[in-house]
Design an enzyme around this catalytic site. Structure first.
Site, PDB file in Angstrom:
ATOM      1  NE  ARG A 169      -8.142 -43.918  38.877  1.00  0.00           N
ATOM      2  CZ  ARG A 169      -8.745 -44.969  39.414  1.00  0.00           C
ATOM      3  NH1 ARG A 169      -9.763 -44.805  40.219  1.00  0.00           N
ATOM      4  NH2 ARG A 169      -8.313 -46.183  39.150  1.00  0.00           N
ATOM      5  CD  GLU A 200      -8.671 -60.527  44.782  1.00  0.00           C
ATOM      6  OE1 GLU A 200      -8.989 -59.424  44.305  1.00  0.00           O
ATOM      7  OE2 GLU A 200      -9.483 -61.372  45.198  1.00  0.00           O
TER       8      GLU A 200
HETATM    9  C1  PRP Z   1      -6.166 -47.040  41.711  1.00  0.00           C
HETATM   10  C2  PRP Z   1      -6.413 -45.829  42.570  1.00  0.00           C
HETATM   11  C3  PRP Z   1      -5.337 -45.926  43.622  1.00  0.00           C
HETATM   12  C4  PRP Z   1      -5.149 -47.426  43.786  1.00  0.00           C
HETATM   13  C5  PRP Z   1      -5.819 -47.916  45.028  1.00  0.00           C
HETATM   14  O1  PRP Z   1      -5.125 -46.747  40.814  1.00  0.00           O
HETATM   15  O2  PRP Z   1      -6.279 -44.633  41.801  1.00  0.00           O
HETATM   16  O3  PRP Z   1      -4.118 -45.346  43.181  1.00  0.00           O
HETATM   17  O4  PRP Z   1      -5.764 -48.045  42.631  1.00  0.00           O
HETATM   18  O5  PRP Z   1      -5.728 -49.316  45.141  1.00  0.00           O
HETATM   19  P1  PRP Z   1      -4.940 -50.052  46.296  1.00  0.00           P
HETATM   20  O6  PRP Z   1      -5.221 -49.309  47.571  1.00  0.00           O
HETATM   21  O7  PRP Z   1      -5.538 -51.415  46.287  1.00  0.00           O
HETATM   22  O8  PRP Z   1      -3.498 -50.032  45.926  1.00  0.00           O
HETATM   23  P2  PRP Z   1      -4.800 -47.601  39.519  1.00  0.00           P
HETATM   24  O9  PRP Z   1      -3.540 -48.370  39.769  1.00  0.00           O
HETATM   25  O10 PRP Z   1      -6.011 -48.373  39.124  1.00  0.00           O
HETATM   26  O11 PRP Z   1      -4.443 -46.608  38.372  1.00  0.00           O
HETATM   27  P3  PRP Z   1      -4.772 -45.092  37.953  1.00  0.00           P
HETATM   28  O12 PRP Z   1      -4.694 -44.194  39.134  1.00  0.00           O
HETATM   29  O13 PRP Z   1      -3.678 -44.835  36.977  1.00  0.00           O
HETATM   30  O14 PRP Z   1      -6.147 -45.090  37.317  1.00  0.00           O
HETATM   31 MG    MG Z   2      -4.222 -44.698  41.135  1.00  0.00          MG
END
Ligand code: PRP
Ligand code: MG
Length: 170
Positions: A58, A95
């Site tokens: 994202r 976590e």
């Molecule tokens: C989500 C979001 C951030 C991160 C935030 O990504 O897009 O990058 O989690 O979480 P944190 O502050 O606890 O590290 P995710 O790893 O779910 O994958 P994506 O962006 O590929 O959907």
């Molecule tokens: Mg992410």
């Protein structure tokens, strides 16, 4: 324009007890997406940014349009096994269990000013690991920008000393 109207709140996703903030309605609306990018660019243009780094997946959706607006390059931060050349790797705790991210080891030049862009600040683990890789390569993190910050998770605490901006706070 209230951008929160374009964030869908999804209870119990991806697991029970988690309230997921879904950015896809914002992305799908040309005016809301443009406004979100404009606000991120407003923060970024005050800085002397050489390159933007954004975490898969994202972070690409917000980092890349900001990079083209700022007339600078974009460097991907990826999940393991996706980048074809020599990489630097950082593990970070979740976590339950741990995650890893990678960047090409020549993707940041020593002394370059780097702005990190991602969609969401939650615990801060992803962005803290990204900062660590950029600094390992000799880059200067001149700012960190998010569309959304989940304040209850206190991710900002891991980013003390950095200029952190979020468009929307929950
Ligand atoms: C989500 C979001 C951030 C991160 C935030 O990504 O897009 O990058 O989690 O979480 P944190 O502050 O606890 O590290 P995710 O790893 O779910 O994958 P994506 O962006 O590929 O959907
Ligand atoms: Mg992410």
């Amino acid at each position: 324009m209230d951008l929160k109207e374009y964030i869908a709140d999804i209870p119990d996703f991806p697991e029970p007890g988690v309230l997921f903030r879904d950015v896809t309605p914002l992305l799908a609306d040309k005016d809301a997406y443009k406004e979100a990018i404009r606000l991120l660019v407003d923060f970024a243009k005050e800085k002397d940014v050489d390159v933007i780094a954004g975490p898969e997946a994202r972070g690409f959706l917000f980092g890349c349009p900001v990079a083209t607006e700022l007339n600078c390059g974009f460097v991907p931060v990826r999940k393991p096994g996706k980048l074809p050349r020599k990489v630097v790797t950082k593990s970070y705790d979740l976590e339950y269990g741990s995650n890893e991210i990678q960047m090409h080891s020549d993707s940041i030049q020593p002394g370059q000013n780097v702005l990190i862009v991602d969609d969401l600040l939650a615990t801060g683990g992803t962005v803290q690991a990204t900062v660590s890789l950029i600094e390992q390569m000799g880059g200067n993190v001149v700012g960190i920008a998010f569309l959304i910050e989940l304040e209850a998770l206190k991710g900002r605490k891991l980013l003390t000393g950095y200029d952190v901006y979020s468009v929307l706070k929950y």
